[in-house]
Enzyme design. Structure first.
Site, short mmCIF file in Angstrom:
data_model
loop_
_atom_site.label_atom_id
_atom_site.label_comp_id
_atom_site.label_asym_id
_atom_site.label_seq_id
_atom_site.Cartn_x
_atom_site.Cartn_y
_atom_site.Cartn_z
CE LYS A 80 12.48 7.68 -7.81
NZ LYS A 80 12.09 6.47 -7.54
CE LYS A 104 2.52 8.19 -13.52
NZ LYS A 104 2.10 7.36 -12.05
CE LYS A 116 5.05 1.17 -11.82
NZ LYS A 116 4.29 2.26 -11.49
CB THR A 200 0.22 8.65 -4.76
OG1 THR A 200 1.74 8.18 -5.03
CG2 THR A 200 -0.27 8.60 -6.14
CG ASN A 231 0.46 4.62 -0.84
OD1 ASN A 231 0.68 5.56 -1.85
ND2 ASN A 231 1.27 4.73 0.11
N1 LIG Z 1 1.94 4.01 -4.40
C1 LIG Z 1 2.03 5.08 -5.34
O1 LIG Z 1 3.13 5.91 -4.83
C2 LIG Z 1 1.41 5.30 -6.56
C3 LIG Z 1 0.65 4.54 -7.01
N2 LIG Z 1 0.13 4.71 -8.23
C4 LIG Z 1 -1.12 3.92 -8.70
O2 LIG Z 1 -2.24 3.90 -7.95
C5 LIG Z 1 -2.77 2.62 -7.91
C6 LIG Z 1 -2.79 2.04 -6.51
O3 LIG Z 1 -1.56 2.14 -6.13
P1 LIG Z 1 -1.40 1.66 -4.46
O4 LIG Z 1 -2.40 2.50 -3.81
O5 LIG Z 1 0.16 1.89 -4.38
O6 LIG Z 1 -1.54 0.17 -4.34
P2 LIG Z 1 -1.91 -0.70 -2.87
O7 LIG Z 1 -1.30 -1.94 -3.39
O8 LIG Z 1 -1.36 0.14 -1.88
O9 LIG Z 1 -3.46 -0.67 -3.17
C7 LIG Z 1 -4.02 -1.27 -4.09
C8 LIG Z 1 -5.50 -1.08 -3.86
O10 LIG Z 1 -6.33 -1.82 -5.01
C9 LIG Z 1 -7.30 -2.76 -4.90
N3 LIG Z 1 -7.30 -3.55 -6.06
C10 LIG Z 1 -6.43 -4.66 -6.30
N4 LIG Z 1 -7.05 -5.17 -7.43
C11 LIG Z 1 -8.14 -4.75 -7.69
C12 LIG Z 1 -8.92 -5.22 -8.43
N5 LIG Z 1 -8.87 -6.08 -9.39
N6 LIG Z 1 -10.28 -4.45 -8.39
C13 LIG Z 1 -10.41 -3.47 -7.50
N7 LIG Z 1 -9.52 -3.02 -6.87
C14 LIG Z 1 -8.45 -3.66 -6.84
C15 LIG Z 1 -6.51 -3.21 -3.41
O11 LIG Z 1 -7.48 -4.15 -2.93
C16 LIG Z 1 -6.13 -2.23 -2.90
O12 LIG Z 1 -7.34 -1.54 -2.06
C17 LIG Z 1 -2.07 1.75 -8.80
O13 LIG Z 1 -2.64 2.06 -10.26
C18 LIG Z 1 -0.69 2.37 -8.79
O14 LIG Z 1 0.05 2.25 -9.97
C19 LIG Z 1 0.26 5.88 -9.00
C20 LIG Z 1 1.36 6.60 -8.60
C21 LIG Z 1 2.24 6.28 -7.20
O1 LIG Z 2 7.92 6.95 -6.72
C1 LIG Z 2 8.20 6.60 -7.69
O2 LIG Z 2 9.43 6.78 -8.26
C2 LIG Z 2 7.43 5.83 -8.83
C3 LIG Z 2 5.97 5.85 -8.40
C4 LIG Z 2 5.40 5.05 -9.58
O3 LIG Z 2 5.85 3.92 -9.80
C5 LIG Z 2 4.32 5.83 -10.32
O4 LIG Z 2 4.11 6.96 -10.36
O5 LIG Z 2 3.59 4.80 -10.82
#
Ligand SMILES: NC(=O)C1=CN([C@@H]2O[C@H](COP(=O)(O)OP(=O)(O)OC[C@H]3O[C@@H](n4cnc5c(N)ncnc54)[C@H](O)[C@@H]3O)[C@@H](O)[C@H]2O)C=CC1
Ligand SMILES: O=C(O)CCC(=O)C(=O)O
Length: 424
Positions: A80, A104, A116, A200, A231
């Site tokens: 997952k 995790k 992934k 998250t 997010n």
């Molecule tokens: N969405 C989820 O459920 C989960 C996300 N994560 C992790 O959290 C982190 C953020 O993910 P999300 O918020 O989902 O993504 P998202 O796509 O919603 O937001 C990403 C954010 O990071 C910024 N960003 C992108 N490239 C960048 C850079 N080079 N320098 C600075 N900022 C930059 C974007 O402008 C945006 O504000 C990632 O590492 C992701 O793997 C971890 C667990 C779950």
């Molecule tokens: O919600 C999921 O199954 C995976 C979330 C995820 O990609 C992460 O925790 O980095």
């Protein structure tokens, strides 16, 4: 602690996230007393698929995109993990991300291994319809390898519930039956779970609260800096603001905003776009590098990998770092921060709220019975508090930093399941 800003250091630090993750896994397995063959099994995904996806663009041309799906280890159960759309996606990054998903699931005790996916693309430059064609093309390309009992994708960087909906629809068409359990992070009307969108950040908020208690820091009035406003970062900013903390810095891929008196979070949430971009609206910005070194109590990297490195770790002012992003801190930086007495709550624990509520979504899809938001939040709270305490206590008992203790907790279930199956 750390008021003085040092000159950036020149380092030959390893920034390959797969190599550095492998080193920590090996250390964790050694500490737990497992033989080398267990490490040999864990160091790479069991399966890695590379696909080429032809997409008809709006101008009539055809563009070929490269995508990946890694399945780290399915000894515990189906794999997952999310799907990332980003121009810098690489095979090694996807492999490391799949290993982190295994850890995790082990830490929060879900019946999954890690998976992934990623596509090398920039969705910010693509139209809605091009994104739909790419999403559907990716599912066609990986459909034989994935499924509700095999490997269950979800959102990650630059993917969202709309993309999950297209992917679920494409998979259901291929299989010729409705398959909501194929993917999580869906819109509620298509079998998504209450609380997944904010999960998250909720999990990170719980870790911040627990870490602050350990450090004797009051959340009310604490100065918080968050890198990334997507997010994870934007929901977190809201939860911190609601908890009475002072969010003094946020950023996106284009720059950062800083106000020592606190940013207007409601306004920023209102103005951010669907890719988490907001700083373009402002003239007075600082860089992401400057943001990380701001004077604050709590720092949350919530964007991408390798942001806190040996170059800037000496200049971080926060007393607590909670990693919402996957892999934002290098191993050398982890060592420096831990020597400086900074409490670092690692990604594989802190960001596990997302996959936890994804698991709830999958359970609800499988049973066809849906829970209230309160029920989801109560269950998430229970799991996150228990997991935080387990990793924190392990770090004390074993006298290791929280990243290593999290790896020790996370890898154990996988190793045991692999042993019972007779794989090692
Ligand atoms: N969405 C989820 O459920 C989960 C996300 N994560 C992790 O959290 C982190 C953020 O993910 P999300 O918020 O989902 O993504 P998202 O796509 O919603 O937001 C990403 C954010 O990071 C910024 N960003 C992108 N490239 C960048 C850079 N080079 N320098 C600075 N900022 C930059 C974007 O402008 C945006 O504000 C990632 O590492 C992701 O793997 C971890 C667990 C779950
Ligand atoms: O919600 C999921 O199954 C995976 C979330 C995820 O990609 C992460 O925790 O980095």
């Amino acid at each position: 602690m750390g008021d003085k800003t040092e000159e950036p250091k020149q380092t030959n630090e390893n920034l390959n996230v797969l190599v550095s993750t492998q080193a920590v896994i090996q250390e964790a397995l050694n500490k737990l007393g497992y033989p080398e063959e267990v490490y040999e099994l864990m160091k790479e995904p069991l399966r890695m698929l590379t696909v080429r996806i032809p997409v008809r663009m709006d101008d009539g041309s055809v563009k070929i995109f490269t995508g990946y799906r890694a399945q780290h280890n399915d000894a515990v159960g189906p794999t997952k993990g999310g799907i990332r759309f980003h121009p810098n996606v690489t095979e090694e990054e996807v492999k490391a991300l799949s290993i982190w998903m295994s850890l995790k699931s082990g830490i929060v005790d879900l019946p999954y291994g890690g998976g992934k996916g990623g596509i090398v693309c920039d969705p910010r430059e693509m139209s809605f319809r091009e994104l739909e064609r790419l999403s559907r093309g990716y599912v066609r390309a990986i459909s034989q390898l994935v499924g509700p009992t095999k490997d269950i994708p979800a959102p990650d960087v630059f993917t969202n519930s709309q993309i999950m909906a297209w992917m679920m629809d494409e998979y259901s068409r291929i299989r010729e039956f409705d398959s909501p359990g194929f993917i999580t992070g869906k819109p509620i009307v298509l079998g998504g779970s209450h609380g997944r969108e904010s999960a998250t950040a909720k999990g990170v908020t719980i870790c911040i609260r627990e870490a602050a208690k350990k450090k004797g820091i009051e959340l009310e009035g604490a100065r918080v800096v968050i890198q990334g406003f997507g997010n994870a970062g934007s929901f977190l900013a809201k939860f911190m603001h609601d908890a009475g903390a002072n969010v003094i810095g946020i950023s996106d891929a284009y720059g950062a905003l800083h106000d020592p008196d606190g940013l207007d979070i409601e306004y920023l949430l209102d103005r951010r776009d669907s890719f988490g971009t907001v700083t373009k609206l402002f003239k007075d910005t600082i860089t992401n590098e400057q943001l990380l070194e701001l004077d604050c109590d709590i720092l949350v990297p919530a964007a991408i990998e390798n942001q806190i490195t040996a170059k800037n770790a000496h200049n971080i002012k926060a007393q607590i770092i909670v990693e919402a992003a996957n892999g934002p801190t290098t191993m050398e930086a982890t060592k420096i921060l831990s020597e400086r007495g900074i409490l670092l709550v690692p990604d594989v624990l802190a960001s596990a709220g997302g996959v936890t509520v994804s698991y709830f979504e999958w359970v609800q899809n499988n049973q066809g019975y849906y829970w209230s938001e309160e029920e989801v939040e109560r269950k998430l709270e229970e799991i996150m508090v228990r997991s935080f305490e387990n990793v924190y206590q392990t770090s004390h008992v074993r006298q290791v930093n929280m990243r290593l203790s999290a790896y020790m907790v996370g890898v154990r279930k996988l190793a045991e399941a692999s042993r019972f199956r007779g794989w090692v």
